[in-house]
Design a protein around this motif. Structure first.
Motif, PDB file in Angstrom:
ATOM      1  N   ASN A  32      -0.421  -3.091   0.411  1.00 34.61           N
ATOM      2  CA  ASN A  32      -0.356  -1.962  -0.524  1.00 34.61           C
ATOM      3  C   ASN A  32      -0.818  -0.653   0.111  1.00 34.61           C
ATOM      4  O   ASN A  32      -0.985   0.342  -0.572  1.00 34.61           O
ATOM      5  CB  ASN A  32      -1.191  -2.253  -1.780  1.00 34.61           C
ATOM      6  N   TYR A  33      -1.047  -0.696   1.426  1.00 35.55           N
ATOM      7  CA  TYR A  33      -1.536   0.489   2.138  1.00 35.55           C
ATOM      8  C   TYR A  33      -0.759   0.601   3.436  1.00 35.55           C
ATOM      9  O   TYR A  33      -0.802  -0.296   4.277  1.00 35.55           O
ATOM     10  CB  TYR A  33      -3.033   0.340   2.412  1.00 35.55           C
ATOM     11  N   LEU A  34      -0.044   1.707   3.589  1.00 35.19           N
ATOM     12  CA  LEU A  34       0.753   1.932   4.787  1.00 35.19           C
ATOM     13  C   LEU A  34      -0.036   2.782   5.765  1.00 35.19           C
ATOM     14  O   LEU A  34      -0.358   3.938   5.490  1.00 35.19           O
ATOM     15  CB  LEU A  34       2.069   2.626   4.423  1.00 35.19           C
ATOM     16  N   LEU A  35      -0.376   2.187   6.905  1.00 27.77           N
ATOM     17  CA  LEU A  35      -1.065   2.906   7.979  1.00 27.77           C
ATOM     18  C   LEU A  35       0.002   3.511   8.884  1.00 27.77           C
ATOM     19  O   LEU A  35       0.667   2.796   9.637  1.00 27.77           O
ATOM     20  CB  LEU A  35      -1.958   1.945   8.765  1.00 27.77           C
ATOM     21  N   CYS A  36       0.155   4.812   8.803  1.00 35.31           N
ATOM     22  CA  CYS A  36       1.231   5.509   9.493  1.00 35.31           C
ATOM     23  C   CYS A  36       0.721   6.078  10.813  1.00 35.31           C
ATOM     24  O   CYS A  36      -0.169   6.938  10.822  1.00 35.31           O
ATOM     25  CB  CYS A  36       1.750   6.661   8.638  1.00 35.31           C
ATOM     26  N   GLN A  37       1.289   5.632  11.923  1.00 34.59           N
ATOM     27  CA  GLN A  37       0.985   6.224  13.222  1.00 34.59           C
ATOM     28  C   GLN A  37       2.104   7.214  13.524  1.00 34.59           C
ATOM     29  O   GLN A  37       3.198   6.836  13.947  1.00 34.59           O
ATOM     30  CB  GLN A  37       0.879   5.152  14.304  1.00 34.59           C
ATOM     31  N   LEU A  38       1.821   8.490  13.284  1.00 38.17           N
ATOM     32  CA  LEU A  38       2.847   9.524  13.337  1.00 38.17           C
ATOM     33  C   LEU A  38       2.761  10.392  14.583  1.00 38.17           C
ATOM     34  O   LEU A  38       3.677  11.171  14.856  1.00 38.17           O
ATOM     35  CB  LEU A  38       2.746  10.434  12.096  1.00 38.17           C
ATOM     36  N   LEU A  69      -0.826  -2.235   6.360  1.00 44.94           N
ATOM     37  CA  LEU A  69       0.189  -2.603   7.341  1.00 44.94           C
ATOM     38  C   LEU A  69       0.426  -1.397   8.237  1.00 44.94           C
ATOM     39  O   LEU A  69       0.764  -0.316   7.756  1.00 44.94           O
ATOM     40  CB  LEU A  69       1.490  -2.988   6.639  1.00 44.94           C
ATOM     41  N   LEU A  70       0.244  -1.580   9.549  1.00 45.41           N
ATOM     42  CA  LEU A  70       0.375  -0.470  10.488  1.00 45.41           C
ATOM     43  C   LEU A  70       1.788  -0.394  11.046  1.00 45.41           C
ATOM     44  O   LEU A  70       2.351  -1.399  11.473  1.00 45.41           O
ATOM     45  CB  LEU A  70      -0.630  -0.624  11.635  1.00 45.41           C
ATOM     46  N   ARG A  71       2.336   0.824  11.072  1.00 45.86           N
ATOM     47  CA  ARG A  71       3.646   1.071  11.644  1.00 45.86           C
ATOM     48  C   ARG A  71       3.654   2.413  12.380  1.00 45.86           C
ATOM     49  O   ARG A  71       3.082   3.391  11.908  1.00 45.86           O
ATOM     50  CB  ARG A  71       4.737   1.093  10.559  1.00 45.86           C
ATOM     51  N   MET A  72       4.304   2.418  13.546  1.00 46.82           N
ATOM     52  CA  MET A  72       4.574   3.668  14.262  1.00 46.82           C
ATOM     53  C   MET A  72       5.885   4.207  13.700  1.00 46.82           C
ATOM     54  O   MET A  72       6.910   3.507  13.723  1.00 46.82           O
ATOM     55  CB  MET A  72       4.680   3.397  15.764  1.00 46.82           C
ATOM     56  N   ILE A  73       5.864   5.433  13.187  1.00 48.76           N
ATOM     57  CA  ILE A  73       6.997   5.935  12.407  1.00 48.76           C
ATOM     58  C   ILE A  73       7.481   7.261  12.977  1.00 48.76           C
ATOM     59  O   ILE A  73       6.689   8.175  13.222  1.00 48.76           O
ATOM     60  CB  ILE A  73       6.586   6.136  10.929  1.00 48.76           C
ATOM     61  N   VAL A  74       8.786   7.345  13.188  1.00 48.60           N
ATOM     62  CA  VAL A  74       9.422   8.607  13.587  1.00 48.60           C
ATOM     63  C   VAL A  74      10.643   8.805  12.698  1.00 48.60           C
ATOM     64  O   VAL A  74      11.547   7.954  12.666  1.00 48.60           O
ATOM     65  CB  VAL A  74       9.843   8.608  15.066  1.00 48.60           C
ATOM     66  N   ILE A  75      10.678   9.909  11.986  1.00 47.10           N
ATOM     67  CA  ILE A  75      11.807  10.255  11.119  1.00 47.10           C
ATOM     68  C   ILE A  75      12.465  11.510  11.680  1.00 47.10           C
ATOM     69  O   ILE A  75      11.782  12.490  11.993  1.00 47.10           O
ATOM     70  CB  ILE A  75      11.351  10.493   9.671  1.00 47.10           C
TER      71      ILE A  75
END
Length: 341
Positions: A310-316, A232-238
């Motif tokens: 079960n796999y996090l595709l992180c676009q950081l 599952l792809l997500r653009m992530i900003v923390i």
């Protein structure tokens, strides 16, 4: 062939290598520095997109970029997501795949696809009508070549006669294969052929794709025993605060969106219907997940469960996000998700 069990959450990196507004050489160096950090932090793989003639992708030759990345890392797996087979002679694609798998010591994760935007293929003389059959032939030839020996093939687009295959991949019988899709029929093909799956979209919609994948895989006698990745792809900003995270993410998404739309606007083509055209829409559609460490962790775990992934595709790293912002998000994901799984 390295794979993780399907019950364990694994985090990987996805990157468009889209224009960050700075000198391209500096951007490459920043991405390589990020890759070194991902390697140290325990991310599983670095997946890079292939795009052409657009600021949406500054990595039009993924093999070149990834061969540099392979020399700067030790454990991080790597690969295109996806390699646009329509733009390669399949024999040349096979040889590049062998080289990259050998240069990386068997760390290649091989994403294959035909390309989402016909105008990119058109710049290389590949017409939209021919793309599906050309891709199917190239894919068949590539998978046949993985078996080694002498290669012959007679098709509409490609004719190969007794070609000696003098290169092999490091991983046998082949590197893990990936496909990206939002269509159940492609997920069914992936399940039956032992390929890993990458999806983007709201978790509830993705669940229809992953259900089709899991159901068909259980029924397929040819599927390998090893657990597959369903990504599952997500653009992530923390950020250290909600306000900081949203400020960084809004500016970065707006620049990423301009790059994405470049070829559509230049060629007067409507943008894809699911594309969020504002930062607010990107949050609402679940493409972007933004906030503090605890809030992002909770949202991501909920979305992964809802999506059946079960796999996090992180676009950081995207748009004009500063290097230190991407590093902070990566370190936080390592402490909040990787250390907890």
């Amino acid at each position: 062939m390295t794979q993780q069990p399907s019950s364990k959450l694994t985090c990987g990196i996805f990157d468009h290598l889209d224009d960050d507004g700075r000198d391209i050489g500096h951007q490459y160096e920043d991405r390589l520095m990020l890759a070194e950090a991902y390697d140290r932090l325990g991310f599983y793989a670095y997946h890079v997109a292939e795009h052409h003639c657009t600021p949406h992708g500054r990595g039009p030759s993924p093999s070149l970029f990834l061969s540099s990345l392979a020399q700067r890392t030790r454990h991080l797996r790597l690969g295109p997501l996806v390699m646009l087979l329509n733009l390669y002679h399949p024999l040349r694609a096979f040889e590049e795949i062998c080289m990259l798998d050998q240069l990386s010591g068997g760390r290649l994760e091989l994403g294959l696809g035909r390309g989402a935007l016909p105008v990119e293929l058109g710049y290389f003389g590949i017409c939209e009508d021919a793309a599906p059959s050309r891709y199917e032939e190239a894919n068949n030839i590539l998978l046949k070549a993985m078996k080694g020996g002498v290669l012959s093939y007679q098709g509409r687009h490609f004719q190969l006669n007794e070609v000696p295959l003098t290169l092999t991949t490091h991983q046998r019988p082949s590197p893990p294969i990936w496909v990206t899709t939002n269509r159940p029929e492609t997920a069914i093909w992936a399940a039956g052929n032992g390929a890993n799956l990458a999806c983007v979209g709201p978790a509830a919609a993705v669940r229809q794709i992953t259900d089709a994948y899991h159901t068909h895989r259980e029924r397929s006698p040819s599927a390998p025993d090893r657990g597959p990745f369903v990504g599952l792809l997500r653009m992530i900003v923390i950020g250290r605060s909600e306000a900081d995270a949203y400020s960084l993410a809004r500016s970065a998404y707006e620049q990423w969106l301009r790059s994405f739309k470049f070829l559509y606007e230049r060629n007067d083509i409507p943008t894809p219907q699911p594309l969020p055209l504002t930062f607010h829409a990107a949050i609402e559609s679940e493409l972007c997940v933004v906030g503090t460490p605890s809030s992002v962790r909770n949202v991501l775990l909920h979305q992964l469960e809802e999506a059946g992934a079960n796999y996090l595709l992180c676009q950081l790293a995207f748009g004009n996000l500063p290097l230190d912002a991407s590093l902070y998000t990566a370190r936080t994901i390592q402490s909040e998700l990787l250390d907890q799984s």
